[in-house]
Structure formats: structure tokens, C-alpha cells
Scaffold this active site. Structure first.
Site, PDB file in Angstrom:
ATOM      1  N   GLY A 208       2.912 -17.177  34.421  1.00 58.36           N
ATOM      2  CA  GLY A 208       4.025 -16.852  33.543  1.00 58.36           C
ATOM      3  C   GLY A 208       5.326 -17.489  34.011  1.00 58.36           C
ATOM      4  O   GLY A 208       6.404 -16.931  33.811  1.00 58.36           O
ATOM      5  N   ASP A 236      -7.510 -12.805  42.710  1.00 62.89           N
ATOM      6  CA  ASP A 236      -8.782 -12.537  42.031  1.00 62.89           C
ATOM      7  C   ASP A 236      -9.584 -13.800  41.760  1.00 62.89           C
ATOM      8  O   ASP A 236     -10.657 -13.738  41.141  1.00 62.89           O
ATOM      9  CB  ASP A 236      -8.542 -11.785  40.717  1.00 62.89           C
ATOM     10  CG  ASP A 236      -7.708 -12.570  39.710  1.00 62.89           C
ATOM     11  OD1 ASP A 236      -7.203 -13.655  40.059  1.00 62.89           O
ATOM     12  OD2 ASP A 236      -7.565 -12.092  38.565  1.00 62.89           O
ATOM     13  N   ASP A 262      -2.226  -6.356  39.095  1.00 69.11           N
ATOM     14  CA  ASP A 262      -1.880  -6.652  37.701  1.00 69.11           C
ATOM     15  C   ASP A 262      -3.003  -6.143  36.793  1.00 69.11           C
ATOM     16  O   ASP A 262      -3.283  -6.708  35.734  1.00 69.11           O
ATOM     17  CB  ASP A 262      -1.651  -8.154  37.491  1.00 69.11           C
ATOM     18  CG  ASP A 262      -0.951  -8.475  36.174  1.00 69.11           C
ATOM     19  OD1 ASP A 262      -0.348  -7.553  35.582  1.00 69.11           O
ATOM     20  OD2 ASP A 262      -1.030  -9.636  35.722  1.00 69.11           O
ATOM     21  N   GLY A 298      -3.589  -9.768  32.261  1.00 66.22           N
ATOM     22  CA  GLY A 298      -3.759  -8.914  33.428  1.00 66.22           C
ATOM     23  C   GLY A 298      -5.089  -9.216  34.096  1.00 66.22           C
ATOM     24  O   GLY A 298      -5.663 -10.296  33.937  1.00 66.22           O
TER      25      GLY A 298
END
Length: 369
Positions: A208, A236, A262, A298
Site C-alpha cells: 500500500g 506470511d 494484518d 489482509g
């Protein structure tokens, strides 16, 4: 009554291979070597997640107190003893109602505070944020929310290039609310101006954000280069390549790199259809993406999984433990209460086996059922 747990104790300064942690009531009273221990379980401080939208099929984003309590309980079982309830961009009435609903949970200790990720974000870098709700920062809105929350508002993410952003950052600082830079198309200079105004967190660094360019470094380099800024990282394997994870950790150091989840409601759940901030989300192979355009929405991460990923990527255990507990606690102003196995802090800890799976969780001196 003093209680003790023995094993490989991970402290802010390193690992005590033969160690013990003692507590009385809800406070740690001793962290020391214990020679009779023979390579027991790992003992880490309770995890601190400063950025999570939900989990276990429950969400924070609707401002529902029962949903929030259930989401916090889900993450607690995965070792997160302190967390902020993160909301996404929404109309002001939703922000108000969520603040009213979550303030009692903060007073109760279920939540450590509220994080508004938006709506003062960049349309060009909105990611999974709903573009219909994005707008310029409003000091009137923020003042009302801060007063309504009575200390519950802990962090606000905004884009520093939007009109009124610097004034909003200064207002947040005045009220001891963390100002974070995220979902931004800001230049390097605009980001540095936000840091000078008091911004102290980079929200899920790289994601982002305007990407790094050798002639326009953008927000990433400005945030990484600032000694006062703590950078969030989503470990992740989806949000960040492991090479970026380890590079950023080496560049910022574990005292300025904080692992976050997140996570959204699908964390811990099966693949399928979900919702985030009023937008349809499809989870496939554990990866959450907006149904409309495939943007990452997310994660389905938990903090224990983030720790495992970081360690498997090559980050030393002592550093990774700081990144899941000590550093995020300090980032949100709670470093004097939680986040480390240290005498006087709240007795929060996680016991992990050799594969770094959660065995037991202690919060406030009590084992979690």
C-alpha cells in the site's frame, strides 16, 4: 504465591538456554538461569499484535463488541496477549459507534486499544480499503473520537500527502495517539515531513505504498531511514518476499521492525468467501484477496505463524521474539507494561515446542484455558 515455568527463556538481550520465569499475581518477579533445566520448551513474551482486523471467523471492522471479544479470544489462543482492534476505512458514524463499543473492552483489558487504518488514505494506494470512504484528515473528527474513546484510540494510519495530514499528525501526538504512515503515494520529502511532525510507525511497510525508485525513494526509504520510526512487516510469504523480510530486518534492526498479522476474519478458518469493510473477499489456499480486483485483503496469519515464518526465513529467535512482542509494545506506547520477559512487567508469556507451535499461553499471571 510465586509460580515458575522453566525452559529456554527468550529475553530482550538473548536466550537463557537453562532458565526460568517466575511470577506472583499478574507481575513477573524473576527471570534467571535455572541450571537443572535441560532444553525444555521455548518461553517467549506474550505476543503483541498492533495491527489485526479479526480472526477465527470474527471481525473488528464492524464495531461489534461481541465479534471483537471473540476475535481477541481467537488470537489469544495463538499467543497474542495484547492487541489493537484495527478498523478499515468507513463513514464517520461507523468510526464513532466502533469507538463507543470498543472503549469498554479496552477498560476491561480485552483490547489494548483501537487502530483506525483509514479513512485518511490515498486512493492511488488504497489496496483493500474501500475507495468510497477515503477522505482528507479531519482534526474535528479525530478530536471527537479521541474524546469519545477516553484513551481507547491508540493509533491512526493516514497518508501524509492528503490535505490536513500534518495537522492531524500533530493533533494525534498531542493526545499521545500513534500516527502511522500507510496506504500512501507520498514522496520521500512528504514522508519525511510527516515524520518530522511526529509520525512514528510505517503501516505494513512496502504494501500500500509508492514503490522504491532510485530517483524517487518514496515513503519506504524515508520510513526505513528514520530512527524514530518502527516499521510493520507482514511475515506470511505473500505480502513480502522473504528476502525483503530479512533485508528490512537487517536494515532497521529488530528494535525498529515489528511483525504484525494484518489478519482478517478468515484467519484460522477454511478457504471461502468473506467480507472486509463491506467488500467481498475470496480466500484461496489461505490467501485473502478482494473479489473485485484481486488486491491482497489482509491476511489469514496468526502471530505464532508469523514468528515461525520469520525464524525459518533466517531471523534469529531472540530477534524474532523482539519483533513479535517487545518492539510492537514499544511502538504503541505499552513497553513499560508488556512485551518482554522482564521483572515488573505483566506476566504474559507463550510456551512453544521445538517446532514453535503454541503449547500454553499465560496472560496476566493466569494460564489461558
Amino acid at each position: 504465591m510465586t509460580v515458575r515455568v522453566n525452559g529456554r527463556v527468550v529475553t530482550p538481550t538473548g536466550v537463557i538456554r537453562q532458565g526460568c520465569v517466575e511470577w506472583d499475581g499478574d507481575r513477573i518477579t524473576a527471570v534467571a538461569e535455572y541450571p537443572s533445566v535441560r532444553d525444555g520448551h521455548w518461553i517467549l513474551p506474550g505476543f503483541v499484535d498492533m495491527h489485526t482486523h479479526g480472526g477465527g471467523g470474527h471481525t473488528f471492522t464492524t464495531g461489534d463488541a461481541d465479534q471483537a471479544r471473540a476475535a481477541a479470544g481467537f488470537h489469544l489462543a495463538h499467543g497474542t496477549t495484547t492487541l489493537l482492534a484495527s478498523l478499515v476505512s468507513a463513514p464517520f458514524p461507523v468510526m464513532r459507534s466502533a469507538t463507543e463499543a470498543f472503549a469498554p473492552l479496552v477498560d476491561e483489558g480485552v483490547l489494548a486499544g483501537v487502530h483506525f487504518e483509514g479513512p485518511y488514505l490515498s486512493a492511488a494506494r488504497c489496496g483493500a480499503q474501500n475507495p468510497e470512504y477515503l477522505r482528507d484528515p479531519s482534526t474535528d473528527e479525530l478530536t471527537e473520537l479521541i474524546e469519545l474513546g477516553r484513551g481507547a484510540i491508540r493509533m491512526v494510519t493516514l497518508a501524509p500527502e492528503r490535505d490536513g495530514a500534518l495537522e492531524a499528525i500533530k493533533l494525534l501526538n498531542t493526545h499521545r495517539v500513534v500516527a502511522a504512515v500507510g496506504h500512501t503515494d507520498a514522496t520521500y520529502e512528504q514522508t519525511r515531513a510527516a515524520i518530522a511532525a511526529g509520525a512514528s510507525v510505517g503501516t505494513h511497510l512496502f504494501n500500500g505504498m509508492r514503490p522504491v525508485h532510485h530517483r524517487e525513494p518514496g515513503p519506504v526509504v524515508a520510513l526505513l531511514d528514520a530512527p524514530t520510526v518502527i516499521c510493520e512487516l507482514v511475515a506470511d510469504g505473500v505480502h513480502l518476499h522473504d528476502g525483503i523480510l530479512t533485508f528490512t530486518t537487517a536494515t532497521a534492526g529488530p528494535d525498529r521492525a515489528a511483525l504484525i498479522t494484518d489478519a482478517m476474519a478468515a484467519a484460522g478458518m477454511a478457504d471461502g468467501e468473506y467480507e472486509l469493510g463491506g467488500q467481498a473477499v475470496t480466500v484461496t489456499d489461505g490467501v485473502a484477496r478482494l473479489a473485485r480486483d484481486g488486491a491482497i485483503a489482509g491476511s489469514t496469519l496468526t502471530m505464532d505463524a508469523a514468528l515461525r515464518h520469520a525464524v525459518h526465513a533466517g531471523i534469529p529467535m531472540a530477534d524474532a521474539a523482539r519483533m513479535v512482542a517487545t518492539t510492537p509494545a514499544r511502538a504503541i506506547g505499552l513497553g513499560d507494561r508488556v512485551g518482554a520477559l522482564q521483572v515488573g512487567l505483566r506476566a504474559d508469556l507463550v510456551v512453544l515446542d521445538d517446532d514453535l507451535n503454541v503449547v500454553r499461553v499465560l496472560r496476566g499471571g493466569s494460564w489461558v484455558e
